[in-house]
Scaffold this motif. Structure first.
Motif, PDB file in Angstrom:
ATOM      1  N   ASP A  51      37.947  43.133  -4.350  1.00 18.22           N
ATOM      2  CA  ASP A  51      38.252  41.908  -5.076  1.00 18.22           C
ATOM      3  C   ASP A  51      39.508  41.268  -4.497  1.00 18.22           C
ATOM      4  O   ASP A  51      40.303  41.923  -3.827  1.00 18.22           O
ATOM      5  N   LEU A  52      39.623  39.958  -4.723  1.00 18.39           N
ATOM      6  CA  LEU A  52      40.754  39.201  -4.195  1.00 18.39           C
ATOM      7  C   LEU A  52      41.370  38.352  -5.291  1.00 18.39           C
ATOM      8  O   LEU A  52      40.672  37.949  -6.228  1.00 18.39           O
ATOM      9  N   PRO A  53      42.654  38.027  -5.158  1.00 20.01           N
ATOM     10  CA  PRO A  53      43.237  37.066  -6.086  1.00 20.01           C
ATOM     11  C   PRO A  53      42.455  35.747  -6.010  1.00 20.01           C
ATOM     12  O   PRO A  53      41.919  35.395  -4.957  1.00 20.01           O
ATOM     13  N   VAL A  54      42.411  35.049  -7.111  1.00 17.94           N
ATOM     14  CA  VAL A  54      41.590  33.842  -7.199  1.00 17.94           C
ATOM     15  C   VAL A  54      41.909  32.844  -6.081  1.00 17.94           C
ATOM     16  O   VAL A  54      40.996  32.252  -5.501  1.00 17.94           O
ATOM     17  N   ASN A  55      43.184  32.671  -5.744  1.00 21.74           N
ATOM     18  CA  ASN A  55      43.532  31.705  -4.698  1.00 21.74           C
ATOM     19  C   ASN A  55      43.009  32.140  -3.331  1.00 21.74           C
ATOM     20  O   ASN A  55      42.559  31.304  -2.540  1.00 21.74           O
ATOM     21  N   GLU A  56      43.026  33.437  -3.040  1.00 26.32           N
ATOM     22  CA  GLU A  56      42.485  33.923  -1.766  1.00 26.32           C
ATOM     23  C   GLU A  56      40.972  33.808  -1.732  1.00 26.32           C
ATOM     24  O   GLU A  56      40.389  33.463  -0.697  1.00 26.32           O
ATOM     25  N   HIS A  58      39.160  31.554  -3.239  1.00 19.03           N
ATOM     26  CA  HIS A  58      38.863  30.140  -3.002  1.00 19.03           C
ATOM     27  C   HIS A  58      39.147  29.744  -1.557  1.00 19.03           C
ATOM     28  O   HIS A  58      38.391  28.979  -0.961  1.00 19.03           O
ATOM     29  N   ALA A  59      40.219  30.281  -0.978  1.00 20.02           N
ATOM     30  CA  ALA A  59      40.558  29.972   0.409  1.00 20.02           C
ATOM     31  C   ALA A  59      39.499  30.510   1.368  1.00 20.02           C
ATOM     32  O   ALA A  59      39.098  29.826   2.312  1.00 20.02           O
ATOM     33  N   VAL A  60      39.017  31.723   1.114  1.00 20.57           N
ATOM     34  CA  VAL A  60      37.970  32.317   1.957  1.00 20.57           C
ATOM     35  C   VAL A  60      36.698  31.475   1.870  1.00 20.57           C
ATOM     36  O   VAL A  60      36.103  31.106   2.889  1.00 20.57           O
ATOM     37  N   ALA A  61      36.264  31.171   0.667  1.00 19.63           N
ATOM     38  CA  ALA A  61      35.040  30.384   0.486  1.00 19.63           C
ATOM     39  C   ALA A  61      35.183  29.007   1.136  1.00 19.63           C
ATOM     40  O   ALA A  61      34.266  28.535   1.820  1.00 19.63           O
ATOM     41  N   GLY A  62      36.333  28.381   0.949  1.00 21.12           N
ATOM     42  CA  GLY A  62      36.550  27.066   1.543  1.00 21.12           C
ATOM     43  C   GLY A  62      36.516  27.109   3.059  1.00 21.12           C
ATOM     44  O   GLY A  62      35.930  26.237   3.695  1.00 21.12           O
ATOM     45  N   ALA A  63      37.141  28.116   3.647  1.00 22.07           N
ATOM     46  CA  ALA A  63      37.141  28.249   5.107  1.00 22.07           C
ATOM     47  C   ALA A  63      35.729  28.451   5.641  1.00 22.07           C
ATOM     48  O   ALA A  63      35.392  27.957   6.715  1.00 22.07           O
ATOM     49  N   LEU A  64      34.903  29.169   4.876  1.00 21.98           N
ATOM     50  CA  LEU A  64      33.531  29.437   5.316  1.00 21.98           C
ATOM     51  C   LEU A  64      32.564  28.323   4.926  1.00 21.98           C
ATOM     52  O   LEU A  64      31.390  28.364   5.296  1.00 21.98           O
ATOM     53  N   GLY A  65      33.046  27.346   4.176  1.00 25.22           N
ATOM     54  CA  GLY A  65      32.208  26.195   3.837  1.00 25.22           C
ATOM     55  C   GLY A  65      31.157  26.473   2.783  1.00 25.22           C
ATOM     56  O   GLY A  65      30.094  25.864   2.800  1.00 25.22           O
ATOM     57  N   LEU A  69      31.568  30.721  -5.807  1.00 22.73           N
ATOM     58  CA  LEU A  69      30.647  31.576  -6.563  1.00 22.73           C
ATOM     59  C   LEU A  69      29.502  32.122  -5.716  1.00 22.73           C
ATOM     60  O   LEU A  69      28.780  33.014  -6.155  1.00 22.73           O
ATOM     61  N   VAL A  70      29.349  31.627  -4.507  1.00 21.26           N
ATOM     62  CA  VAL A  70      28.363  32.196  -3.584  1.00 21.26           C
ATOM     63  C   VAL A  70      28.823  33.572  -3.108  1.00 21.26           C
ATOM     64  O   VAL A  70      28.020  34.488  -2.957  1.00 21.26           O
ATOM     65  N   LEU A  71      30.127  33.718  -2.922  1.00 22.56           N
ATOM     66  CA  LEU A  71      30.683  34.961  -2.372  1.00 22.56           C
ATOM     67  C   LEU A  71      31.351  35.855  -3.407  1.00 22.56           C
ATOM     68  O   LEU A  71      31.443  37.060  -3.211  1.00 22.56           O
ATOM     69  N   PHE A  72      31.833  35.253  -4.503  1.00 27.62           N
ATOM     70  CA  PHE A  72      32.654  36.003  -5.451  1.00 27.62           C
ATOM     71  C   PHE A  72      32.176  35.833  -6.886  1.00 27.62           C
ATOM     72  O   PHE A  72      31.570  34.829  -7.232  1.00 27.62           O
ATOM     73  N   VAL A  73      32.515  36.816  -7.701  1.00 17.74           N
ATOM     74  CA  VAL A  73      32.205  36.802  -9.138  1.00 17.74           C
ATOM     75  C   VAL A  73      33.526  36.778  -9.886  1.00 17.74           C
ATOM     76  O   VAL A  73      34.361  37.671  -9.705  1.00 17.74           O
TER      77      VAL A  73
END
Length: 80
Positions: A51-56, A58-65, A69-73
Protein backbone atom coordinates in the motif's frame (compact mmCIF):
# COMPACT_ATOMS: atom_id res chain seq x y z
CA UNK A 1 -2.20 8.85 7.14
CA UNK A 2 -4.55 7.34 4.56
CA UNK A 3 -3.02 4.59 2.45
CA UNK A 4 -4.33 2.96 -0.73
CA UNK A 5 -3.77 -0.76 -1.28
CA UNK A 6 -2.37 -2.00 -4.56
CA UNK A 7 -5.11 -3.99 -6.33
CA UNK A 8 -2.99 -6.41 -8.33
CA UNK A 9 0.80 -6.43 -8.61
CA UNK A 10 0.82 -8.18 -11.99
CA UNK A 11 -1.61 -5.63 -13.42
CA UNK A 12 0.55 -2.81 -12.03
CA UNK A 13 3.57 -4.28 -13.84
CA UNK A 14 1.57 -4.63 -17.07
CA UNK A 15 0.45 -1.02 -16.77
CA UNK A 16 4.09 0.06 -16.46
CA UNK A 17 4.80 -1.73 -19.74
CA UNK A 18 1.65 -0.40 -21.44
CA UNK A 19 0.74 2.91 -19.78
CA UNK A 20 -2.37 4.85 -20.67
CA UNK A 21 -0.19 7.56 -22.20
CA UNK A 22 3.39 7.80 -23.28
CA UNK A 23 6.00 5.10 -23.46
CA UNK A 24 6.67 2.18 -21.10
CA UNK A 25 8.34 2.96 -17.79
CA UNK A 26 11.40 1.37 -16.28
CA UNK A 27 11.19 1.26 -12.47
CA UNK A 28 13.82 3.99 -12.09
CA UNK A 29 11.96 6.32 -14.47
CA UNK A 30 8.61 5.84 -12.75
CA UNK A 31 10.15 6.35 -9.31
CA UNK A 32 11.72 9.61 -10.44
CA UNK A 33 8.51 10.86 -12.08
CA UNK A 34 6.45 9.99 -8.98
CA UNK A 35 9.01 11.35 -6.53
CA UNK A 36 9.81 8.19 -4.60
CA UNK A 37 13.12 6.40 -4.17
CA UNK A 38 14.23 3.69 -6.56
CA UNK A 39 14.45 1.28 -3.64
CA UNK A 40 10.82 2.01 -2.71
CA UNK A 41 9.74 1.29 -6.31
CA UNK A 42 11.65 -2.00 -6.28
CA UNK A 43 10.02 -2.94 -2.96
CA UNK A 44 6.62 -2.30 -4.54
CA UNK A 45 7.49 -4.41 -7.60
CA UNK A 46 8.80 -7.21 -5.39
CA UNK A 47 5.53 -7.27 -3.45
CA UNK A 48 7.10 -6.09 -0.19
CA UNK A 49 5.08 -2.86 -0.16
CA UNK A 50 1.37 -3.47 -0.65
CA UNK A 51 0.00 0.00 0.00
CA UNK A 52 1.02 3.61 -0.57
CA UNK A 53 0.12 6.96 0.93
CA UNK A 54 -2.79 8.49 -0.97
CA UNK A 55 -0.63 11.18 -2.59
CA UNK A 56 1.86 8.60 -3.91
CA UNK A 57 -0.94 6.36 -5.20
CA UNK A 58 -2.39 9.31 -7.12
CA UNK A 59 1.05 10.27 -8.45
CA UNK A 60 1.71 6.71 -9.68
CA UNK A 61 -1.68 6.45 -11.38
CA UNK A 62 -1.28 9.89 -12.94
CA UNK A 63 2.18 9.09 -14.28
CA UNK A 64 0.85 5.88 -15.83
CA UNK A 65 -2.17 7.65 -17.31
CA UNK A 66 -4.84 5.65 -15.51
CA UNK A 67 -7.41 6.44 -12.84
CA UNK A 68 -6.18 5.79 -9.32
CA UNK A 69 -8.97 3.27 -8.70
CA UNK A 70 -7.68 1.13 -11.58
CA UNK A 71 -4.51 0.38 -9.61
CA UNK A 72 -5.43 1.04 -5.98
CA UNK A 73 -8.19 0.41 -3.45
CA UNK A 74 -8.94 3.13 -0.91
CA UNK A 75 -9.51 2.07 2.70
CA UNK A 76 -13.02 1.09 3.72
CA UNK A 77 -12.98 3.86 6.31
CA UNK A 78 -11.24 7.25 5.98
CA UNK A 79 -9.69 6.72 9.43
CA UNK A 80 -7.76 3.60 8.36
Amino acid sequence: MVRYALRDLDYFKKTMKHPGRGVPFEPEELAKKVGISRSQMYRILAGHVLDLPVNEAHAVAGALGVAVLVLFVPPASPTQ
